[in-house]
Design an enzyme around this catalytic site. Structure first.
Site, PDB file in Angstrom:
ATOM      1  N   GLY A   1       9.991  -1.002  -8.766  1.00  0.00           N
ATOM      2  CA  GLY A   1      11.255  -0.784  -8.073  1.00  0.00           C
ATOM      3  C   GLY A   1      11.960  -2.106  -7.784  1.00  0.00           C
ATOM      4  N   ALA A   2      11.165  -3.161  -7.627  1.00  0.00           N
ATOM      5  CA  ALA A   2      11.762  -4.459  -7.326  1.00  0.00           C
ATOM      6  C   ALA A   2      12.630  -4.953  -8.494  1.00  0.00           C
ATOM      7  CB  ALA A   2      10.669  -5.469  -7.006  1.00  0.00           C
TER       8      ALA A   2
ATOM      9  N   GLY B   1      20.353 -12.493  27.994  1.00  0.00           N
ATOM     10  CA  GLY B   1      20.888 -11.182  28.361  1.00  0.00           C
ATOM     11  C   GLY B   1      21.805 -10.674  27.259  1.00  0.00           C
ATOM     12  N   GLY B   2      22.742  -9.842  27.673  1.00  0.00           N
ATOM     13  CA  GLY B   2      23.678  -9.260  26.708  1.00  0.00           C
ATOM     14  C   GLY B   2      24.491 -10.312  25.973  1.00  0.00           C
TER      15      GLY B   2
HETATM   16  C1  HXC Z   1      27.021 -17.890  38.149  1.00  0.00           C
HETATM   17  C2  HXC Z   1      25.524 -19.471  37.462  1.00  0.00           C
HETATM   18  C3  HXC Z   1      24.987 -18.587  36.515  1.00  0.00           C
HETATM   19  C4  HXC Z   1      25.548 -17.286  36.430  1.00  0.00           C
HETATM   20  C5  HXC Z   1      23.937 -20.432  36.396  1.00  0.00           C
HETATM   21  N1  HXC Z   1      24.833 -20.599  37.358  1.00  0.00           N
HETATM   22  N2  HXC Z   1      23.999 -19.209  35.877  1.00  0.00           N
HETATM   23  N3  HXC Z   1      26.526 -19.118  38.274  1.00  0.00           N
HETATM   24  N4  HXC Z   1      26.574 -16.985  37.262  1.00  0.00           N
HETATM   25  N5  HXC Z   1      25.116 -16.400  35.537  1.00  0.00           N
HETATM   26  C6  HXC Z   1      25.075 -21.779  38.145  1.00  0.00           C
HETATM   27  C7  HXC Z   1      23.944 -22.118  39.092  1.00  0.00           C
HETATM   28  O1  HXC Z   1      24.080 -21.425  40.283  1.00  0.00           O
HETATM   29  C8  HXC Z   1      24.119 -23.611  39.263  1.00  0.00           C
HETATM   30  O2  HXC Z   1      25.167 -23.831  40.165  1.00  0.00           O
HETATM   31  C9  HXC Z   1      24.621 -24.070  37.916  1.00  0.00           C
HETATM   32  O3  HXC Z   1      25.136 -22.900  37.267  1.00  0.00           O
HETATM   33  C10 HXC Z   1      23.560 -24.645  37.043  1.00  0.00           C
HETATM   34  O4  HXC Z   1      22.448 -23.777  37.029  1.00  0.00           O
HETATM   35  P1  HXC Z   1      20.963 -24.265  37.288  1.00  0.00           P
HETATM   36  O5  HXC Z   1      20.163 -23.061  37.607  1.00  0.00           O
HETATM   37  O6  HXC Z   1      20.950 -25.386  38.272  1.00  0.00           O
HETATM   38  O7  HXC Z   1      20.598 -24.844  35.858  1.00  0.00           O
HETATM   39  P2  HXC Z   1      19.218 -24.791  35.105  1.00  0.00           P
HETATM   40  O8  HXC Z   1      18.108 -25.184  36.010  1.00  0.00           O
HETATM   41  O9  HXC Z   1      19.415 -25.596  33.859  1.00  0.00           O
HETATM   42  O10 HXC Z   1      18.994 -23.261  34.708  1.00  0.00           O
HETATM   43  C11 HXC Z   1      19.863 -22.644  33.824  1.00  0.00           C
HETATM   44  C12 HXC Z   1      19.615 -21.126  33.815  1.00  0.00           C
HETATM   45  C13 HXC Z   1      19.671 -20.581  35.266  1.00  0.00           C
HETATM   46  C14 HXC Z   1      18.215 -20.846  33.240  1.00  0.00           C
HETATM   47  C15 HXC Z   1      20.649 -20.482  32.903  1.00  0.00           C
HETATM   48  O11 HXC Z   1      20.864 -21.072  35.877  1.00  0.00           O
HETATM   49  C16 HXC Z   1      19.685 -19.115  35.324  1.00  0.00           C
HETATM   50  O12 HXC Z   1      18.635 -18.466  35.228  1.00  0.00           O
HETATM   51  N6  HXC Z   1      20.870 -18.529  35.552  1.00  0.00           N
HETATM   52  C17 HXC Z   1      21.012 -17.108  35.698  1.00  0.00           C
HETATM   53  C18 HXC Z   1      20.926 -16.447  34.384  1.00  0.00           C
HETATM   54  C19 HXC Z   1      21.234 -14.998  34.481  1.00  0.00           C
HETATM   55  O13 HXC Z   1      20.427 -14.205  35.018  1.00  0.00           O
HETATM   56  N7  HXC Z   1      22.460 -14.647  34.052  1.00  0.00           N
HETATM   57  C20 HXC Z   1      22.932 -13.307  34.119  1.00  0.00           C
HETATM   58  C21 HXC Z   1      22.314 -12.661  32.905  1.00  0.00           C
HETATM   59  S1  HXC Z   1      22.894 -11.052  32.737  1.00  0.00           S
HETATM   60  P3  HXC Z   1      25.166 -25.095  41.160  1.00  0.00           P
HETATM   61  O14 HXC Z   1      26.423 -24.923  41.950  1.00  0.00           O
HETATM   62  O15 HXC Z   1      23.923 -24.985  41.962  1.00  0.00           O
HETATM   63  O16 HXC Z   1      25.167 -26.300  40.280  1.00  0.00           O
HETATM   64  C22 HXC Z   1      24.067 -11.246  31.637  1.00  0.00           C
HETATM   65  C23 HXC Z   1      24.607  -9.981  31.227  1.00  0.00           C
HETATM   66  C24 HXC Z   1      25.533 -10.139  30.109  1.00  0.00           C
HETATM   67  O17 HXC Z   1      24.420 -12.274  31.223  1.00  0.00           O
HETATM   68  C25 HXC Z   1      25.790  -8.763  29.640  1.00  0.00           C
HETATM   69  C26 HXC Z   1      26.781  -8.732  28.568  1.00  0.00           C
HETATM   70  C27 HXC Z   1      26.875  -7.351  28.069  1.00  0.00           C
END
Ligand code: HXC
Length: 515
Positions: free
Chosen positions: A405-406, A171-172
């Site tokens: 040019g290079a 993401g971001g």
């Molecule tokens: C809160 C999160 C989290 C998040 C993971 N966790 N991502 N909690 N916010 N963004 C938590 C899970 O709930 C889980 O908690 C623990 O972290 C481990 O995650 P798992 O899913 O069990 O791990 P894994 O299987 O290795 O997968 C990792 C992952 C997946 C691929 C990163 O967790 C995932 O898809 N997370 C969401 C990613 C996402 O969509 N993020 C937001 C993106 S938008 P528990 O308690 O069960 O252990 C963004 C915008 C930024 O980031 C913009 C900036 C401008």
């Protein structure tokens, strides 16, 4: 004394903080072949030098079940320490705490060390391993990201910023590493993308894995986002240390010198590198490695746009940045990717007072609709612009072709290079002899009894005139034509002569590089 005033309480808090998200999650991290945030820091920072800041900070949001547990440190370890005795600021994202997701308090911890790094003029290193914005915190975590991006931008060109990607970075979140100077990705356990495989499938119907979409290999070979691809986390951390050894602490300092004792600087091997036939490829890295201090060449973006080679090296113990056309890949032609790759490297070196050395063997810019429609004009201009505005000592060595040019773009005298050398094998011309003869002698060739013979004759005439460095040297565009074996010696002297170079650009707010 109440409990909170006791040493016992403090020690318990520290113990809890050191455990991050708990042993179960630490074990899960290890199971994935990943180190924990603290283990990474232990490898990176000089033993005993790490000073943690904000160890007891906790998250503020209490929604969506976040009121059940306080994770001390809130998913990121921040602080300062030394690497090879030099100060660095560092943050290490802790995946064991809520997936290393970024909250308001977490972002504040990173911002704090970035602000200190700017005030004290030392590099910032980020070890990334995070699920992105903490979903439970909503817009507050987006704001936290933006606070970091803003500082990444203000710090750009002031202090070196290095990102290592050790897990997810999606993401971001990718835009902080994108603004930093160098990205190092760990193979098979890290990935970076703006939108992941699920979104890709919904929008474009493409099926792709995380690894194929944004793994180390994709970003090292296809996008160039990753400057170094590391086989594992230990190698990634070694890359960070090695990289730092070539760069200064900030834009007002010089990179550290290494001990060097002058010996015989002749390199007879260089006389044998360029083949007799001007169309036979050779590896420019043989020229680089035979010129610079032994084993000092450290290539950047090695697997991306291989038609240009960029990297750091040392010459007589001093750090330099090298840009070199690679005749062994696409004949060393300049195209969109190679121009962008080299331009960014030139700008890094210039921002951080690292002198530039340019080896030229270039047949020109790559022709074709793909290049034109994807803006080779704008992208090629990036490299021209980057060299033109660079004020560090700049030296060019033409080893063979410098066409069209290079020739101008590749750090020619005309765009401010300080010393330009050419080997006797150089050909400095508008284009190759065959193409040039076919254009300017078209009529004679067409009307000749034997057109082929006439073309060869005209090619020979053109070669005698331009397929050498003498015409350019006669104009002063080349300062000296040198036998290859003297290259190292000449460069050491020339850089010494340029040691106190001061060159200022015209006063302006900032230029407008063709982005
Ligand atoms: C809160 C999160 C989290 C998040 C993971 N966790 N991502 N909690 N916010 N963004 C938590 C899970 O709930 C889980 O908690 C623990 O972290 C481990 O995650 P798992 O899913 O069990 O791990 P894994 O299987 O290795 O997968 C990792 C992952 C997946 C691929 C990163 O967790 C995932 O898809 N997370 C969401 C990613 C996402 O969509 N993020 C937001 C993106 S938008 P528990 O308690 O069960 O252990 C963004 C915008 C930024 O980031 C913009 C900036 C401008």
């Amino acid at each position: 004394m109440n409990e909170k005033n006791s040493l016992n309480y403090l020690n318990k808090q520290k113990e809890q903080a050191l455990l991050g998200g708990g042993q179960v999650r630490i074990d899960a991290q290890h199971k994935k072949g990943k180190l924990t945030a603290r283990e990474r820091l232990n490898l990176l920072i000089d033993k005993g030098s790490f000073q943690e800041m904000g160890m007891l900070v906790t998250h503020r949001s209490r929604d969506f079940g976040l009121d059940k547990q306080n994770f001390l440190g809130d998913g990121v370890i921040t602080g300062y320490g030394t690497i090879s005795g030099r100060l660095v600021y560092v943050f290490s994202q802790d995946f064991t705490v809520l997936g290393g997701s970024l909250s308001e308090a977490y972002a504040e911890k990173i911002v704090k060390i970035m602000d200190l790094a700017m005030k004290n003029g030392a590099p910032v290193i980020g070890l990334n391993d995070s699920g992105g914005a903490r979903i439970q915190e909503g817009v507050v975590s987006l704001g936290g990201y933006a606070d970091i991006f803003y500082r990444n931008t203000l710090a750009s060109g002031v202090i070196p910023q290095i990102s290592a990607i050790m897990g997810p970075c999606a993401g971001g979140a990718v835009y902080s590493p994108a603004i930093t100077d160098f990205n190092i990705m760990v193979e098979n356990s890290s990935y970076m993308f703006v939108t992941g495989p699920n979104v890709v499938k919904t929008v474009t119907h493409e099926e792709v894995s995380s690894e194929d979409l944004g793994g180390a290999s994709a970003h090292s070979t296809k996008s160039g986002v990753s400057h170094f691809s590391a086989a594992n986390e230990v190698v990634a951390i070694d890359y960070i240390k090695r990289l730092l050894s070539y760069v200064p602490q900030n834009c007002e300092e010089l990179a550290p010198d290494f001990d060097y004792e002058a010996t015989n600087e002749l390199r007879p091997e260089l006389n044998k590198v360029v083949p007799e036939n001007p169309n036979t490829p050779y590896d420019i890295k043989d020229v680089i490695c035979n010129t610079v201090d032994k084993e000092s060449f450290f290539e950047v973006n090695k697997e991306f746009a291989e038609n240009i080679v960029v990297g750091f090296a040392r010459l007589a113990g001093k750090s330099i940045g090298i840009v070199a056309n690679q005749p062994a890949f696409l004949a060393g032609v300049l195209d969109i990717h190679s121009s962008k790759k080299a331009a960014r490297f030139v700008r890094f070196c210039d921002a951080f007072n690292i002198p530039l050395l340019v080896f030229v063997d270039v047949p020109g810019f790559l022709p074709g609709t793909d290049q034109e429609w994807n803006a080779i004009i704008t992208n090629g201009a990036k490299l021209l612009y980057a060299f033109s505005e660079a004020t560090v000592p700049r030296i060019t060595v033409i080893t063979r072709k410098a066409y069209g040019g290079a020739y101008d773009v590749m750090n020619s005298k005309h765009i401010g290079a300080d010393m330009n050398f050419a080997w006797p094998s150089s050909e400095i011309a508008v284009m190759g002899a065959k193409g040039a003869s076919e254009i300017i002698f078209r009529k004679e060739i067409k009307e000749a009894d034997n057109s082929e013979e006439m073309l060869l004759q005209k090619e020979e005439e053109y070669k005698n005139m331009f397929a050498n460095p003498y015409s350019a040297a006669g104009r002063g565009y080349i300062d000296e034509i040198i036998e290859p074996q003297y290259t190292r010696e000449k460069l050491i002297r020339a850089y010494k002569m340029l040691e106190n170079k001061v060159d200022n650009l015209p006063k302006k707010k900032h230029g407008n590089i063709p982005l």
